[in-house]
Each structure stands twice: as C-alpha cells, then as structure tokens.
Design a protein around this motif. Structure first.
Motif, PDB file in Angstrom:
ATOM      1  N   ASP A 168       0.874  -1.171   0.000  1.00  0.00           N
ATOM      2  CA  ASP A 168       0.000   0.000   0.000  1.00  0.00           C
ATOM      3  C   ASP A 168       0.913   1.224   0.000  1.00  0.00           C
ATOM      4  O   ASP A 168       1.754   1.371   0.899  1.00  0.00           O
ATOM      5  N   PRO A 169       0.813   2.107  -1.009  1.00  0.00           N
ATOM      6  CA  PRO A 169       1.747   3.231  -1.109  1.00  0.00           C
ATOM      7  C   PRO A 169       1.811   4.104   0.145  1.00  0.00           C
ATOM      8  O   PRO A 169       2.887   4.584   0.522  1.00  0.00           O
ATOM      9  N   ALA A 170       0.683   4.326   0.792  1.00  0.00           N
ATOM     10  CA  ALA A 170       0.682   5.164   1.995  1.00  0.00           C
ATOM     11  C   ALA A 170       1.492   4.515   3.117  1.00  0.00           C
ATOM     12  O   ALA A 170       2.191   5.212   3.871  1.00  0.00           O
ATOM     13  N   MET A 171       1.420   3.187   3.207  1.00  0.00           N
ATOM     14  CA  MET A 171       2.199   2.482   4.222  1.00  0.00           C
ATOM     15  C   MET A 171       3.688   2.544   3.896  1.00  0.00           C
ATOM     16  O   MET A 171       4.520   2.645   4.803  1.00  0.00           O
ATOM     17  N   VAL A 172       4.030   2.482   2.609  1.00  0.00           N
ATOM     18  CA  VAL A 172       5.436   2.619   2.217  1.00  0.00           C
ATOM     19  C   VAL A 172       5.950   3.997   2.616  1.00  0.00           C
ATOM     20  O   VAL A 172       7.024   4.132   3.228  1.00  0.00           O
ATOM     21  N   GLU A 173       5.190   5.037   2.275  1.00  0.00           N
ATOM     22  CA  GLU A 173       5.612   6.409   2.553  1.00  0.00           C
ATOM     23  C   GLU A 173       5.777   6.654   4.053  1.00  0.00           C
ATOM     24  O   GLU A 173       6.684   7.374   4.489  1.00  0.00           O
ATOM     25  N   ALA A 174       4.909   6.068   4.853  1.00  0.00           N
ATOM     26  CA  ALA A 174       4.941   6.297   6.303  1.00  0.00           C
ATOM     27  C   ALA A 174       5.901   5.355   7.020  1.00  0.00           C
ATOM     28  O   ALA A 174       6.173   5.532   8.211  1.00  0.00           O
ATOM     29  N   GLY A 175       6.421   4.375   6.313  1.00  0.00           N
ATOM     30  CA  GLY A 175       7.259   3.359   6.934  1.00  0.00           C
ATOM     31  C   GLY A 175       8.689   3.813   7.185  1.00  0.00           C
ATOM     32  O   GLY A 175       9.081   4.947   6.886  1.00  0.00           O
ATOM     33  N   GLY A 176       9.462   2.914   7.724  1.00  0.00           N
ATOM     34  CA  GLY A 176      10.810   3.243   8.157  1.00  0.00           C
ATOM     35  C   GLY A 176      11.908   2.933   7.171  1.00  0.00           C
ATOM     36  O   GLY A 176      13.099   3.078   7.503  1.00  0.00           O
ATOM     37  N   TYR A 177      11.567   2.522   5.963  1.00  0.00           N
ATOM     38  CA  TYR A 177      12.605   2.246   4.973  1.00  0.00           C
ATOM     39  C   TYR A 177      13.335   3.528   4.575  1.00  0.00           C
ATOM     40  O   TYR A 177      12.735   4.617   4.566  1.00  0.00           O
ATOM     41  N   PRO A 178      14.620   3.437   4.216  1.00  0.00           N
ATOM     42  CA  PRO A 178      15.323   4.611   3.670  1.00  0.00           C
ATOM     43  C   PRO A 178      14.605   5.114   2.422  1.00  0.00           C
ATOM     44  O   PRO A 178      13.950   4.342   1.709  1.00  0.00           O
TER      45      PRO A 178
ATOM     46  N   VAL B  86      15.642   5.873  -0.467  1.00  0.00           N
ATOM     47  CA  VAL B  86      16.038   5.226  -1.716  1.00  0.00           C
ATOM     48  C   VAL B  86      15.305   3.901  -1.902  1.00  0.00           C
ATOM     49  O   VAL B  86      14.942   3.526  -3.021  1.00  0.00           O
ATOM     50  N   VAL B  87      15.044   3.193  -0.806  1.00  0.00           N
ATOM     51  CA  VAL B  87      14.303   1.930  -0.886  1.00  0.00           C
ATOM     52  C   VAL B  87      12.833   2.200  -1.191  1.00  0.00           C
ATOM     53  O   VAL B  87      12.215   1.515  -2.002  1.00  0.00           O
ATOM     54  N   LYS B  88      12.280   3.219  -0.549  1.00  0.00           N
ATOM     55  CA  LYS B  88      10.892   3.596  -0.834  1.00  0.00           C
ATOM     56  C   LYS B  88      10.721   3.943  -2.308  1.00  0.00           C
ATOM     57  O   LYS B  88       9.752   3.524  -2.959  1.00  0.00           O
ATOM     58  N   ALA B  89      11.671   4.725  -2.842  1.00  0.00           N
ATOM     59  CA  ALA B  89      11.590   5.128  -4.250  1.00  0.00           C
ATOM     60  C   ALA B  89      11.659   3.919  -5.158  1.00  0.00           C
ATOM     61  O   ALA B  89      10.953   3.857  -6.176  1.00  0.00           O
ATOM     62  N   ARG B  90      12.492   2.942  -4.824  1.00  0.00           N
ATOM     63  CA  ARG B  90      12.596   1.721  -5.633  1.00  0.00           C
ATOM     64  C   ARG B  90      11.278   0.955  -5.634  1.00  0.00           C
ATOM     65  O   ARG B  90      10.785   0.547  -6.685  1.00  0.00           O
ATOM     66  N   ILE B  91      10.690   0.756  -4.458  1.00  0.00           N
ATOM     67  CA  ILE B  91       9.439  -0.003  -4.352  1.00  0.00           C
ATOM     68  C   ILE B  91       8.340   0.654  -5.182  1.00  0.00           C
ATOM     69  O   ILE B  91       7.579  -0.031  -5.886  1.00  0.00           O
ATOM     70  N   LEU B  92       8.266   1.974  -5.121  1.00  0.00           N
ATOM     71  CA  LEU B  92       7.171   2.706  -5.766  1.00  0.00           C
ATOM     72  C   LEU B  92       7.420   2.987  -7.245  1.00  0.00           C
ATOM     73  O   LEU B  92       6.526   3.474  -7.931  1.00  0.00           O
ATOM     74  N   SER B  93       8.595   2.668  -7.734  1.00  0.00           N
ATOM     75  CA  SER B  93       8.941   2.997  -9.121  1.00  0.00           C
ATOM     76  C   SER B  93       8.305   2.028 -10.115  1.00  0.00           C
ATOM     77  O   SER B  93       7.754   0.988  -9.735  1.00  0.00           O
ATOM     78  N   ASP B  94       8.429   2.356 -11.394  1.00  0.00           N
ATOM     79  CA  ASP B  94       7.891   1.511 -12.459  1.00  0.00           C
ATOM     80  C   ASP B  94       8.680   0.224 -12.646  1.00  0.00           C
ATOM     81  O   ASP B  94       8.279  -0.644 -13.435  1.00  0.00           O
TER      82      ASP B  94
END
Length: 245
Positions: free
Chosen positions: A162-172, A174-182
């Motif tokens: 869930d994108p909102a959970m990724v954004e609010a989570g504790g990952y660095p 750069v990791v968040k950007a990777r998960i959410l990327s194309d």
C-alpha cells in the motif's frame, strides 16, 4: 509453497508432471514442502526462473541434486551461478517475443515484466485445459503483459504494498523510491486495476502473492481487489474466487 520477500516458489502439476516457478527458499524447505503435498522432488520436470534476485533463486541447488533442467532468460543467467552447465536452458525469442516452451503436457510462454533485474519475466502456462498466468515482481502492468495474461483461468499475481504504508514506513528513502517505481513492485491498486482488465467473471481464481510484511495487510490487499472488481459487477465467490497467500 513460498511467497514474499523471504522467498518465492510455486509448484504446478498436471497429469502427474510438476514444474516449479522460482526456487527462492532453501533447497531443504522446497524438498519438505513438495513431499508434504505428495510430490517427490525427483519428479520435478523443470524449474522456471522469473529473475535472479535471491528470494527467487536461493533454492536452485535443488536442480543439481535432482538433475532438474532450469529455464531463465539470457539476461537473467548473467546473475545466476552454481547451476550445472547441462541443466541450463535459455528462454529464447523470435522477433522480440519469447518462444513457446513445450514440456510434456505443459506449454509455457514467458512474457516481459517491469522490474530492476537483467531480463525479468512472468509466465503463462497451460496444459491444454487450464491456463495459469504468473506475474510476480513488476513495477507496473503494461499492455503487452495484459495481452500475455488475458484469458487465463488462474492468476497468480503480486500485490506487494500500500503506497501510503510505504511512505509512512521506516525504509530509507532510496528503498521507498525503488518499491514505488515503475521497476519496483505492484501496489494493491495497480494489481486491482490489472485484474479489472483481465477478469471476465467466469469463475477465475485469483491468488494475491508477494505481499510485503511491513507495507501491506492481507485484508487490505483483498479488499482493494474486491472493491475494484465490484465496479465491474463481479462478486467474489460468485464470479471469481480470491485468496491471499
């Protein structure tokens, strides 16, 4: 037999012949889980790899032990080592499309997916009666992928986060950007949108896989897909079946 960031492995059986899609947990775990469902590891006819990340290839020593052929794309073999030369098979292409692989009752067609690996693929597989499409790690579902999966009876597809959970989570970041990327992973909504295009309401079975343990919840993934398919007039248990792995 395994799904998620700790390892992925799917067994498909038809007419007594079994193939594995990925071998991302330890060899001993694959052996144990095969035996639990009545399949002797030595009966596995082939292993098909989606891409070379560790959670998809960790258990490949199984191939050498039982002399199981392993199929992967030319690009993915760049990142896979330790498989005996005689067991290595390449998914070949003709005019840019992957060739059909015939293996007993199985017809296997790889298709391109969008992930940060060399040459990652999903697989569309049929035994002549039932068609299964397997789409694991991918940052988006494009038109070519939809065409490759269309008309399946079973969809095994990633619903990673869930994108909102990724954004609010504790990952660095750069990791968040990777998960959410194309070239990262599918969100619940992306998966639901793809299934909206694919599901015809003829009793298809949907298996949601590769859920993040930190950035998703099984109930949320399932609810998102159900809500989107309801817009099409389809209800779970009536027009299709859904299970979260």
């Amino acid at each position: 037999m395994a799904s998620g960031s700790n390892g992925n492995c799917i067994a498909l059986t038809a007419e007594g012949r079994t193939v594995l899609i990925d071998a991302g947990v330890a060899k001993t775990k694959i052996e144990k889980r095969l035996l639990e469902v009545g399949i002797r590891p030595g009966e596995v006819a082939a292993i098909f790899i989606t891409h070379e990340h560790g959670d998809h290839i960790k258990g490949l020593p199984l191939a050498n032990k039982y002399r199981i052929p392993v199929y992967a794309t030319h690009g993915e073999w760049k990142g896979i080592s330790g498989v005996d030369e005689g067991l290595r098979h390449e998914c070949e292409t003709t005019y840019g499309l992957y060739d059909l692989i015939l293996l007993g009752e199985f017809e296997i067609r790889p298709f391109r997916v969008q992930h940060d690996a060399y040459e990652p693929v999903g697989y569309s597989i049929t035994d002549g009666e039932t068609r299964v499409s397997i789409c694991l790690d991918t940052g988006k579902v494009d038109e070519e992928m939809l065409v490759s999966m269309a008309g399946s009876d079973i969809y095994i597809i990633e619903a990673n986060h869930d994108p909102a959970m990724v954004e609010a989570g504790g990952y660095p970041d750069v990791v968040k950007a990777r998960i959410l990327s194309d070239i990262g992973h599918l969100s619940n909504e992306q998966t639901a949108s793809a299934l909206y295009r694919l599901i015809r309401g003829t009793g298809e079975r949907i298996y949601l896989t590769h859920l993040s343990s930190k950035n998703n919840m099984p109930t949320l993934a399932e609810m998102t897909v159900k809500q989107v398919l309801k817009r099409k007039g389809f209800e779970a248990g009536k027009n299709y079946e859904i299970e979260v792995i």
